[in-house]
Design an enzyme around this catalytic site. Structure first.
Site, short mmCIF file in Angstrom:
data_model
loop_
_atom_site.label_atom_id
_atom_site.label_comp_id
_atom_site.label_asym_id
_atom_site.label_seq_id
_atom_site.Cartn_x
_atom_site.Cartn_y
_atom_site.Cartn_z
N HIS A 311 0.86 -1.18 0.00
CA HIS A 311 0.00 0.00 0.00
C HIS A 311 0.89 1.23 0.00
O HIS A 311 1.96 1.23 0.61
CB HIS A 311 -0.89 0.02 1.25
N ASP A 369 -7.93 -5.42 0.04
CA ASP A 369 -8.38 -6.22 -1.11
C ASP A 369 -8.03 -7.69 -1.00
O ASP A 369 -8.49 -8.50 -1.78
CB ASP A 369 -7.77 -5.64 -2.39
C1 SDX Z 1 -6.25 0.18 -2.77
O1 SDX Z 1 -4.42 4.64 -1.92
C2 SDX Z 1 -5.37 4.05 -1.31
O2 SDX Z 1 -5.76 4.45 -0.23
C3 SDX Z 1 -5.98 2.88 -2.07
C4 SDX Z 1 -6.99 2.04 -1.28
C5 SDX Z 1 -8.25 2.81 -0.99
O3 SDX Z 1 -8.97 2.42 -0.05
O4 SDX Z 1 -8.57 3.75 -1.78
O5 SDX Z 1 -6.40 1.59 -0.05
C6 SDX Z 1 -7.39 0.80 -2.09
O6 SDX Z 1 -5.99 0.52 -3.89
C7 SDX Z 1 -5.36 -0.80 -2.01
C8 SDX Z 1 -4.12 -1.25 -2.85
C9 SDX Z 1 -4.60 -2.34 -3.79
N1 SDX Z 1 -3.53 -2.69 -4.79
C10 SDX Z 1 -2.93 -3.89 -4.77
O7 SDX Z 1 -3.09 -4.75 -3.87
C11 SDX Z 1 -2.03 -4.15 -5.97
C12 SDX Z 1 -0.69 -4.74 -5.49
N2 SDX Z 1 0.03 -3.67 -4.76
C13 SDX Z 1 0.97 -2.88 -5.49
O8 SDX Z 1 0.71 -2.68 -6.84
C14 SDX Z 1 1.49 -1.68 -4.70
O9 SDX Z 1 1.79 -2.12 -3.46
C15 SDX Z 1 0.62 -0.43 -4.58
C16 SDX Z 1 0.20 0.07 -5.92
C17 SDX Z 1 -0.58 -0.71 -3.75
C18 SDX Z 1 1.47 0.64 -3.90
O10 SDX Z 1 2.50 0.94 -4.75
P1 SDX Z 1 3.59 2.07 -4.37
O11 SDX Z 1 3.30 2.73 -3.09
O12 SDX Z 1 3.75 2.95 -5.57
O13 SDX Z 1 4.85 1.26 -4.08
P2 SDX Z 1 5.86 0.78 -5.18
O14 SDX Z 1 5.09 0.29 -6.36
O15 SDX Z 1 6.89 1.85 -5.38
O16 SDX Z 1 6.51 -0.49 -4.46
C19 SDX Z 1 7.55 -0.31 -3.50
C20 SDX Z 1 8.40 -1.57 -3.67
C21 SDX Z 1 8.76 -1.85 -5.11
O17 SDX Z 1 9.99 -2.55 -5.08
P3 SDX Z 1 11.36 -1.67 -5.42
O18 SDX Z 1 11.16 -1.05 -6.80
O19 SDX Z 1 11.48 -0.63 -4.33
O20 SDX Z 1 12.47 -2.71 -5.40
O21 SDX Z 1 7.63 -2.72 -3.23
C22 SDX Z 1 7.43 -3.60 -4.33
C23 SDX Z 1 7.72 -2.83 -5.59
O22 SDX Z 1 8.20 -3.69 -6.60
N3 SDX Z 1 6.03 -4.02 -4.25
C24 SDX Z 1 5.58 -5.25 -4.43
C25 SDX Z 1 4.19 -5.19 -4.21
N4 SDX Z 1 3.84 -3.92 -3.95
C26 SDX Z 1 4.98 -3.20 -3.98
N5 SDX Z 1 6.22 -6.40 -4.73
C27 SDX Z 1 5.44 -7.52 -4.84
N6 SDX Z 1 4.09 -7.53 -4.65
C28 SDX Z 1 3.44 -6.38 -4.34
N7 SDX Z 1 2.13 -6.41 -4.14
#
Ligand code: SDX
Length: 434
Positions: A311, A369
């Site tokens: 998140h 989720d």
């Molecule tokens: C919702 O914003 C809100 O409040 C949203 C929400 C709401 O109520 O409105 O809470 C609802 O959208 C919840 C989130 C649902 N999405 C998912 O579950 C999809 C999977 N999660 C990711 O796509 C990700 O974690 C996000 C999009 C939720 C957050 O992404 P960020 O904050 O932009 O973080 P990032 O993509 O920069 O990741 C940081 C690191 C990265 O690695 P590095 O590049 O630093 O090496 O963590 C890794 C990412 O690769 N990473 C993951 C991961 N999520 C982040 N690796 C594996 N699996 C994951 N799920």
């Protein structure tokens, strides 16, 4: 809305040998902000923050999140207390008005919402235009935007009365539209809302009743549905809420703004994650396949991510996920599907991920989720409906945030700038010379 940010000294920026003092402001709780509204005029420079990871886009008094603590407050009330002790209609009133209602205020609000749940008779023609296999989120985006074509007597955003009527109409009609999108996809007749039923029970009946027999609802499932709505109602300045605010900042009508929020929520990185998380659990299929998928999620060269994990704000357990997991177990117990293999995979995946260094270091916890998909599938909803239910619940949050933006004396049209790295000025070359 009254601006309540408090001046709290200055921050000094030194660039190209020149120093600039920028005002610092404090809220009630949470990080202070550096007010950069005059930065470009003073320095000729922009800030650069793709994804807005360090940017406060507005002042707000609705929802507060502490990502480090795993805290979520709606108008100051902790989400777990509201989920356990309140109901979605009362939470709608709280989000819209800022205070819990008296019993009279609740009765009046609940009565109004129940009596706005019907749709204009011609509205149902809309559904006939879609293919039966259309994704229900496509139907939601199209039909909610079209509400402006039916209710143009409540689209004047400068008239508080019109804003209130439009808000009540959207909260009341969203379940009716969502249920119609589902019924249309399975070729069953639409079921009319009933004024004597509570919000969640009314919605479940519109989804699962059929004219061929009497419908028997379940209080446990209705309570679970109501709780799921509470958990999804608002969440500060997330992608879809920011979309609604940006659309609203141009003066667009409320129906168009909420339709833009639905479009943004559809993405798998946002509200579409519940659908994607369940599809991921199906793909993993069994507990012994989990290590392979955890490895894929950690592989920089593999685009696969564990859907339902991570998140932008929560770097601790999402407080909604805790309540969602409890609700998931209650629903599966009620339906006698405690040994759902998907739940076994989900619980084992959560256990492995929470112990794995990669997820621990990156503070990737299950979010709301992760468990919602299993719960909604057990309740009988097809995967494509999961984000529709998220949009249904989030409508009140979008409306509360949109209203706050419209009433904020400091708000102006949102218009970000850019860091331009494209072609510099050059003269046109005639085709004969290319
Ligand atoms: C919702 O914003 C809100 O409040 C949203 C929400 C709401 O109520 O409105 O809470 C609802 O959208 C919840 C989130 C649902 N999405 C998912 O579950 C999809 C999977 N999660 C990711 O796509 C990700 O974690 C996000 C999009 C939720 C957050 O992404 P960020 O904050 O932009 O973080 P990032 O993509 O920069 O990741 C940081 C690191 C990265 O690695 P590095 O590049 O630093 O090496 O963590 C890794 C990412 O690769 N990473 C993951 C991961 N999520 C982040 N690796 C594996 N699996 C994951 N799920």
């Amino acid at each position: 809305m009254e601006n309540k940010a408090k001046p709290n000294g200055t921050a000094t920026l030194t660039v190209n040998g020149q120093s600039y003092d920028l005002p610092v402001m404090s809220g009630e709780i949470g990080p202070d902000v550096i007010d950069i509204r005059k930065l470009y005029a003073q320095t000729g420079m922009f800030t650069f923050d793709p994804g807005f990871t360090s940017t406060a886009s507005c002042e707000s008094q609705i929802t507060y999140i502490d990502g480090g603590e795993g805290t979520l407050l709606y108008r100051g009330y902790p989400i777990d207390q509201l989920a356990d002790q309140s109901n979605f209609m009362e939470v709608c009133y709280l989000l819209l008005h800022g205070e819990l209602p008296s019993s009279k205020e609740f009765e009046d609000f609940d009565w109004t919402i129940r009596r706005h749940s019907m749709l204009h008779d011609q509205f149902d023609q809309f559904f006939r235009g879609f293919r039966r296999d259309a994704h229900p989120m496509a139907i939601m985006v199209g039909t909610v935007g079209a509400l402006a074509a039916f209710y143009h007597d409540s689209t004047d955003i400068n008239d508080p009365e019109a804003r209130t009527i439009a808000s009540h109409r959207m909260i009341a009609k969203m379940p009716t539209i969502a249920a119609r999108a589902y019924k249309y996809s399975i070729g069953q007749p639409f079921i009319s809302p009933r004024n004597e039923m509570d919000y969640a029970s009314n919605f479940l009946r519109q989804c699962f009743a059929v004219p061929a027999e009497d419908y028997k609802g379940s209080d446990v499932l209705a309570k679970a549905m109501d709780k799921i709505f509470i958990l999804h109602a608002d969440h500060e300045q997330n992608a879809s809420t920011s979309t609604v605010r940006l659309a609203g900042s141009s003066g667009a009508n409320p129906f168009a703004c909420i339709a833009s929020g639905i479009a943004s929520l559809w993405g798998p990185a946002h509200g579409g994650a519940n659908e994607a998380a369940l599809n991921m659990l199906y793909e993993i299929g069994s507990v012994d396949k989990i290590p392979e998928y955890v490895r894929k999620a950690k592989d920089k060269d593999d685009p696969f991510r564990l859907m339902g994990f991570g998140h932008r704000v929560y770097k601790n357990y999402d407080p909604r996920a805790k309540v969602m997991r409890e609700t998931c177990h209650q629903v599966l117990d009620e339906l006698g599907v405690r040994n759902d293999p998907l739940l076994q995979v989900a619980m084992e995946l959560e256990k492995i991920a929470l112990e794995d260094d990669y997820f621990v270091e990156k503070k990737l916890y299950p979010n709301i989720d992760f468990y919602s998909g299993i719960t909604l599938k057990a309740m009988g909803f097809p995967t494509e409906m999961f984000t529709v239910l998220f949009a249904l619940a989030r409508t009140v949050g979008w409306i509360a945030q949109w209203t706050e933006m419209v009433e904020d004396p400091s708000q102006k049209i949102g218009r970000p700038r850019q860091l331009f790295t494209g072609a510099t000025p050059r003269d046109y070359v005639d085709l004969s010379k290319r």
